[in-house]
Design a protein around this motif. Sequence first.
Motif, mmCIF file in Angstrom:
data_model
loop_
_atom_site.group_PDB
_atom_site.id
_atom_site.type_symbol
_atom_site.label_atom_id
_atom_site.label_comp_id
_atom_site.label_asym_id
_atom_site.label_seq_id
_atom_site.Cartn_x
_atom_site.Cartn_y
_atom_site.Cartn_z
ATOM 1 N N LEU A 39 15.853 -24.058 -0.197
ATOM 2 C CA LEU A 39 14.689 -23.545 0.528
ATOM 3 C C LEU A 39 15.143 -22.702 1.711
ATOM 4 N N GLU A 40 14.423 -21.632 1.975
ATOM 5 C CA GLU A 40 14.778 -20.746 3.070
ATOM 6 C C GLU A 40 13.885 -20.935 4.290
ATOM 7 N N LEU A 41 12.789 -21.655 4.149
ATOM 8 C CA LEU A 41 11.930 -21.908 5.299
ATOM 9 C C LEU A 41 12.445 -23.116 6.074
ATOM 10 N N PRO A 42 12.116 -23.241 7.376
ATOM 11 C CA PRO A 42 12.567 -24.411 8.135
ATOM 12 C C PRO A 42 11.894 -25.687 7.657
ATOM 13 N N VAL A 43 12.675 -26.765 7.605
ATOM 14 C CA VAL A 43 12.205 -28.055 7.106
ATOM 15 C C VAL A 43 12.549 -29.136 8.129
ATOM 16 N N LEU A 44 11.561 -29.919 8.510
ATOM 17 C CA LEU A 44 11.775 -31.090 9.357
ATOM 18 C C LEU A 44 11.521 -32.332 8.521
ATOM 19 N N VAL A 45 12.472 -33.268 8.541
ATOM 20 C CA VAL A 45 12.330 -34.533 7.822
ATOM 21 C C VAL A 45 12.331 -35.662 8.848
ATOM 22 N N LEU A 46 11.251 -36.427 8.882
ATOM 23 C CA LEU A 46 11.109 -37.575 9.779
ATOM 24 C C LEU A 46 11.354 -38.859 8.992
ATOM 25 N N LEU A 60 7.902 -26.705 6.590
ATOM 26 C CA LEU A 60 7.584 -28.000 5.992
ATOM 27 C C LEU A 60 7.886 -29.095 7.011
ATOM 28 N N VAL A 61 6.925 -29.985 7.216
ATOM 29 C CA VAL A 61 7.137 -31.191 8.011
ATOM 30 C C VAL A 61 6.970 -32.360 7.051
ATOM 31 N N LEU A 62 8.066 -33.024 6.708
ATOM 32 C CA LEU A 62 8.070 -34.048 5.672
ATOM 33 C C LEU A 62 8.256 -35.422 6.312
ATOM 34 N N ASN A 63 7.275 -36.270 6.109
ATOM 35 C CA ASN A 63 7.204 -37.607 6.678
ATOM 36 C C ASN A 63 7.669 -38.606 5.622
ATOM 37 N N SER A 64 8.918 -39.100 5.760
ATOM 38 C CA SER A 64 9.510 -40.030 4.790
ATOM 39 C C SER A 64 9.336 -39.534 3.361
ATOM 40 N N PRO A 65 9.814 -38.336 3.052
ATOM 41 C CA PRO A 65 9.614 -37.800 1.699
ATOM 42 C C PRO A 65 10.397 -38.597 0.660
ATOM 43 N N TRP A 66 9.781 -38.830 -0.499
ATOM 44 C CA TRP A 66 10.446 -39.574 -1.577
ATOM 45 C C TRP A 66 11.310 -38.595 -2.363
ATOM 46 N N LEU A 67 12.582 -38.531 -1.990
ATOM 47 C CA LEU A 67 13.484 -37.547 -2.567
ATOM 48 C C LEU A 67 14.451 -38.137 -3.589
ATOM 49 N N ALA A 75 1.497 -18.061 8.395
ATOM 50 C CA ALA A 75 1.535 -18.885 7.183
ATOM 51 C C ALA A 75 1.439 -20.362 7.559
ATOM 52 N N PRO A 76 0.770 -21.160 6.753
ATOM 53 C CA PRO A 76 0.493 -22.547 7.112
ATOM 54 C C PRO A 76 1.732 -23.431 7.171
ATOM 55 N N ILE A 77 1.591 -24.516 7.903
ATOM 56 C CA ILE A 77 2.576 -25.586 7.927
ATOM 57 C C ILE A 77 2.132 -26.633 6.914
ATOM 58 N N ILE A 78 3.013 -27.000 6.006
ATOM 59 C CA ILE A 78 2.720 -28.060 5.056
ATOM 60 C C ILE A 78 3.294 -29.349 5.615
ATOM 61 N N HIS A 79 2.420 -30.319 5.843
ATOM 62 C CA HIS A 79 2.814 -31.615 6.403
ATOM 63 C C HIS A 79 2.565 -32.652 5.315
ATOM 64 N N ALA A 80 3.629 -33.232 4.778
ATOM 65 C CA ALA A 80 3.471 -34.067 3.586
ATOM 66 C C ALA A 80 4.225 -35.378 3.722
ATOM 67 N N HIS A 81 3.669 -36.414 3.091
ATOM 68 C CA HIS A 81 4.217 -37.764 3.207
ATOM 69 C C HIS A 81 4.667 -38.297 1.856
ATOM 70 N N SER A 82 5.834 -38.929 1.824
ATOM 71 C CA SER A 82 6.346 -39.697 0.693
ATOM 72 C C SER A 82 6.373 -38.869 -0.600
ATOM 73 N N THR A 83 5.645 -39.284 -1.637
ATOM 74 C CA THR A 83 5.624 -38.496 -2.872
ATOM 75 C C THR A 83 5.060 -37.103 -2.607
ATOM 76 N N GLY A 84 4.115 -36.989 -1.675
ATOM 77 C CA GLY A 84 3.615 -35.676 -1.289
ATOM 78 C C GLY A 84 4.700 -34.790 -0.726
ATOM 79 N N GLY A 85 5.697 -35.387 -0.050
ATOM 80 C CA GLY A 85 6.825 -34.611 0.448
ATOM 81 C C GLY A 85 7.663 -34.034 -0.673
#
Length: 361
Positions: A278-285, A188-195, A161-171
Amino acid sequence: MSSEVSADTPAFYPVPGKHATGGELAEHVAADLLEDSAAGEWVDDVLPGCSRQTIPLDDDSEGAVCATLVRLDQKPQADPAAVPEAPVLQIHGWTDYFYNLPMAHRWAESGHRFYALELRKYGRSLRAHQTPGFIEDLREYDEEISAALKILREENPEAPAPIIHAHSTGGLVAALWAQRHPGRAGALVLNSPWLEVPGDVPARAAVDGLVSPLSHVKPTATVKVPRLENYWESLSAEAYGEWQLHPVWRPRKSFPMTVGWLRAVTTGHKRVYEGLNLELPVLVLLSTGTVYRRQWTKEYQENDGVLDVELLARRAVRLGSQVTVVRVRKAMHDVFASAEPVRTQAFDQVQRWLRAYAPGS
């Protein structure tokens, strides 16, 4: 945030005849770059070594709508007998688009097919009759994300299954999508997600109280907020940065914020605050610091000049049960657009994390 609202929003930014700088972008802003490709056909992209494909979507209140999938044509070098690595789908942030070829190549060099999705009314998907970035419900993006993942599956049938790599609002978009579609992504690899809105819950409540009534009357009306050029100056090779930016897809000032879009975003922030489980692993940078100044300073290239990173770190742990927060020293808001040593360090952190947590990595 001022309560002054204008209903006379310009529909589109005019396209100049040439880019101010050539660089990795094509010399001319050719008309065919803003036209649809044939159904299911990959065509040459403005970025060298990349192809793009138009994804037709259902019409909305402004008319015809599409998204665009960009593919790095470089295929990873891998053992033919080995199980391929998961493909990567990148999702951009607000007033943004895919231009970061070095990041794409790093993913390919680590064994992953790289794709970038440009959401409706952004970048390569923006059309002259549309209000840039406008949407009234972030769930509408499910249509293009699902369509893009279908293409990834067709092109990578044996991969995990794919890795979703998303930035800011995309996160934010990616995290909410993952909650609605469990099992569709591997990580999920989230680059400065706007949460969350800077200022936390009280500020979000104030914003929502302002825009909610207006969003029912004229959702494309704009909220007057300061639109500074500091972040653009940190990125652009025309100022202090190193990136060649398209003058329409990533203008000096951000797109005007519409009340419909802002309400959609704050609704998403509220869901994150309540917890996504969420049950999948999430990385937040995240960067290690935040800077707000009226005028540009060097600090903007070593801190997040858009969002409050301490608040984002607190919100990140509400995403799910397997969340890792990594703070990257001297990173900008877009960690992977930071200085080369910084983004190299960040990508090394991503690879280390994927080996530990992501299925099939």
